[in-house]
Write a protein that holds these residues in place. Structure first.
Motif, PDB file in Angstrom:
ATOM      1  N   ALA A 211     -29.140   3.908 -60.820  1.00  0.00           N
ATOM      2  CA  ALA A 211     -28.405   2.972 -61.315  1.00  0.00           C
ATOM      3  C   ALA A 211     -28.752   1.648 -60.574  1.00  0.00           C
ATOM      4  N   VAL A 212     -28.964   0.317 -61.183  1.00  0.00           N
ATOM      5  CA  VAL A 212     -29.417  -0.714 -60.220  1.00  0.00           C
ATOM      6  C   VAL A 212     -28.192  -1.810 -60.336  1.00  0.00           C
TER       7      VAL A 212
ATOM      8  N   PHE B 148     -27.874  -5.726 -59.013  1.00  0.00           N
ATOM      9  CA  PHE B 148     -28.742  -6.962 -58.951  1.00  0.00           C
ATOM     10  C   PHE B 148     -27.700  -8.013 -58.047  1.00  0.00           C
TER      11      PHE B 148
ATOM     12  N   ARG C 230     -24.441  -9.679 -63.404  1.00  0.00           N
ATOM     13  CA  ARG C 230     -24.819  -9.607 -64.768  1.00  0.00           C
ATOM     14  C   ARG C 230     -23.960  -8.865 -65.756  1.00  0.00           C
ATOM     15  N   LEU C 231     -22.606  -9.485 -65.811  1.00  0.00           N
ATOM     16  CA  LEU C 231     -21.583  -8.884 -66.564  1.00  0.00           C
ATOM     17  C   LEU C 231     -21.918  -9.501 -68.038  1.00  0.00           C
TER      18      LEU C 231
ATOM     19  N   PHE D  32     -19.706   0.081 -69.811  1.00  0.00           N
ATOM     20  CA  PHE D  32     -20.962  -0.269 -70.287  1.00  0.00           C
ATOM     21  C   PHE D  32     -22.061   0.721 -70.518  1.00  0.00           C
TER      22      PHE D  32
ATOM     23  N   ASP E 111     -21.224   3.953 -72.063  1.00  0.00           N
ATOM     24  CA  ASP E 111     -21.355   3.899 -73.776  1.00  0.00           C
ATOM     25  C   ASP E 111     -22.778   4.013 -74.048  1.00  0.00           C
TER      26      ASP E 111
ATOM     27  N   ARG F 202     -25.462   5.136 -72.245  1.00  0.00           N
ATOM     28  CA  ARG F 202     -26.110   6.349 -71.839  1.00  0.00           C
ATOM     29  C   ARG F 202     -25.652   7.622 -72.564  1.00  0.00           C
TER      30      ARG F 202
ATOM     31  N   GLY G 141     -19.739  -5.366 -61.070  1.00  0.00           N
ATOM     32  CA  GLY G 141     -21.011  -4.648 -61.145  1.00  0.00           C
ATOM     33  C   GLY G 141     -21.196  -3.531 -60.296  1.00  0.00           C
TER      34      GLY G 141
ATOM     35  N   ARG H 298     -19.518  -0.579 -62.358  1.00  0.00           N
ATOM     36  CA  ARG H 298     -20.387  -0.343 -63.258  1.00  0.00           C
ATOM     37  C   ARG H 298     -21.471   0.614 -63.034  1.00  0.00           C
ATOM     38  N   ALA H 299     -22.206   0.443 -61.956  1.00  0.00           N
ATOM     39  CA  ALA H 299     -23.170   1.398 -61.518  1.00  0.00           C
ATOM     40  C   ALA H 299     -22.647   2.525 -61.002  1.00  0.00           C
TER      41      ALA H 299
END
Lengths: 257, 283
Positions: free
Chosen positions: A87-88, A90, A94-95, A107, A110, A112, A153, A156-157
């Protein structure tokens, strides 16, 4: 290749990796023959002057760029492109502005697939909690500060529970105070998550504070990259003599002292 | 304290704070909203008042600019007698069909063109050419091809409404942040998932700009279309009333058009608010 799988989780091997860009019709080498073994669960920082190819290296590891030569092995297997074990994070959060904090964190789960919507929301909720944003679950990104957005972010990762977390100057855009508190938070989060982290940063202190080892990419492509081991207990004390010594060592390497 | 009193007193806020009696909450609210209301509609009200006074005082020719009460009673009369209802129905039908067709064709086409560079490059010169050609200039061509009936009327409105929708959809898709697409890719999103979860929602605000432009255009073109070879419709009524020198009725029809335009815009704004809650400051 006969090792048990659990000892291999999140292990990265980089072999003879090279990459050049074309600038005004001439090849511009960015990475030349990089070799590195990153241990499972290790936290590696990559530092280097701008143009040293640190972000390019990370993008190749993420599968966002391709190398000209060499290969990347994850848990002993050569990888091409992106994969669910990575997972990245940044520099910009980047939401997706139209999703709430909770839906942004869910996200990756969902897209993946593999978990139900319900399960994805439940797991996302745990990670929103982990980064301390439970009160903002249903807020939209535009209502968040820079530091809060970056925490989303990060959540999320983490929510996709990767073996390897790739961070591209994740705190680079934050103010000094937020940055320090986020560094402390990352230390706390990584202690609890079983994940290999590869962090690109231009902040030497951040590298010493967060990493087990620091890879220093040279500007001259024929010079070999150097590795520094940071063997200090966490949470680290920025004013301890060892910490300061590491800082001086790094500054010397960059000819800044 | 009477209603007018509270509203007209300039120092109302002051007296509210210090007054011996508590003003009812409703009046206090009204009082707070009044300055905002005046700032927004004060000029319109002044204009209407000036119209009314100029007409009744004979500053302007009242047979060209009849007083507002005559216009309103003409509007009311034709609405209650049902005289204008048929015209409204046929006008709404014409612009409605054309608008819906433009939406149904324009949005999907724009979404495809915005993503597929090859198709966009191939179609763009043609689109730019058509866009620069006034739909009204093409109306005679459409009449020639489709006859003087409903089809040519609907088609000319469709033609004019298609381009704002199409071009803003293409623009919306092309301006999607590539960094967000890259992010979605790292989470394993395929082309379809990227389209559905990133490109489409990101384009919605731009699409709405096109929809609102098109709704206005639809009504403008409607009138032009109905002035040629129609015997029904609001646009026809404007022309017809003018021929017969029923000036209040003419203004009533114009007013009706303006109201329809405002209504269409209000509906779209409401829909946009609902769909783009994330883009609003206080969502």
């Amino acid at each position: 290749m006969s090792l048990a799988p659990q000892t291999l989780r999140g292990e990265v091997t980089i072999r003879h990796l090279s990459k050049s860009f074309t600038l005004n019709g001439r090849p511009l080498p960015v990475l030349s023959d990089v070799n590195l073994q990153i241990r499972s669960g290790e936290s590696l920082a990559i530092v280097g002057a701008s143009g040293s190819g640190k972000t390019t290296l990370l993008r190749i590891l993420a599968g966002l760029d391709t190398a000209d030569n060499g290969e990347v092995l994850i848990d002993g297997k050569a990888v091409k492109g992106m994969g669910a074990e990575r997972a990245v994070i940044f520099q910009e959060p980047r939401l997706l502005p139209w999703l709430t904090v909770l839906d942004n964190v869910a996200f990756g789960l969902d897209t993946r697939g593999g978990v139900s919507r319900e399960e994805a929301r439940n797991r996302a909720r745990r990670y929103v909690h982990l980064v301390g944003l439970q009160a903002f679950e249903s807020a939209y990104p535009r209502q968040l500060s820079g530091g809060m957005a970056q925490r989303v972010g990060i959540a999320r990762a983490l929510a996709v529970q990767p073996e390897i977390l790739l961070l591209d100057e994740p705190l680079g855009a934050l103010d000094a105070m937020t940055k320090i508190s986020m560094q402390q938070e990352l230390t706390r989060i990584w202690r609890d998550e079983d994940v290999t982290t590869i962090l690109v940063t231009h902040d030497l202190e951040e590298a010493i504070y967060l990493a087990d080892r620091i890879l220093i990419l040279p500007r001259e492509k024929n010079a070999a990259p150097r590795l520094i081991e940071i063997d200090l207990p966490r949470p680290r004390d920025r004013s301890s003599p060892q910490f300061v010594r590491h800082r001086e060592e790094l500054l010397n390497l960059f000819g800044l002292h | 304290m009477s209603y007018e009193n509270v509203n007209s007193t300039l120092g109302a806020d002051f007296s509210l704070a210090n007054g011996p009696r508590a003003t009812p909450a409703v009046l206090a609210r009204l009082n707070a909203l009044l300055p905002a209301f005046l700032a927004r509609y004060g000029l319109v009200l002044t204009f209407l008042a000036l119209w009314q006074v100029s007409s009744t005082q004979g500053w302007v020719n009242p047979s060209v600019f009849p007083p507002l009460d005559l216009i309103l009673s003409a509007l009311w009369g034709s609405l209650t007698s049902g005289a204008l209802l048929d015209d409204i129905a046929i006008s709404l039908q014409r612009s409605g069909i054309a608008f819906v067709a433009a939406v149904v064709i324009g949005i999907p086409l724009g979404l495809v063109m915005g993503q597929a560079r090859v198709i966009e490059q191939a179609l763009d010169p043609l689109l730019q050419f058509f866009r620069q050609t006034s739909a009204l200039a093409l109306y005679p061509v459409f009449i020639l091809l489709l006859g003087l009936g409903e089809t040519s009327k609907v088609f000319v409105i469709f033609w004019a409404t298609l381009f704002p929708i199409l071009l803003s959809t293409i623009g919306g898709v092309k301006e999607v942040d590539t960094k967000l697409i890259e992010m979605a890719r790292t989470y394993g999103a395929g082309r379809l998932a990227i389209f559905r979860r990133v490109v489409l929602p990101a384009s919605v605000p731009a699409i709405f700009v096109g929809l609102r432009l098109s709704a206005t255009t639809a009504l403008l073109l409607l009138i032009a279309a109905e002035m040629i070879g129609a015997n029904k419709g609001i646009g026809f009524q404007v022309m017809n009333a003018q021929y017969n020198f029923q000036i209040p009725l003419m203004f009533a029809a114009i007013l009706l058009l303006a109201l329809l335009g405002l209504l269409a815009n209000a509906v779209l704004v409401l829909l946009q608010r609902k769909l783009c809650r994330w883009a609003q400051p206080n969502a």
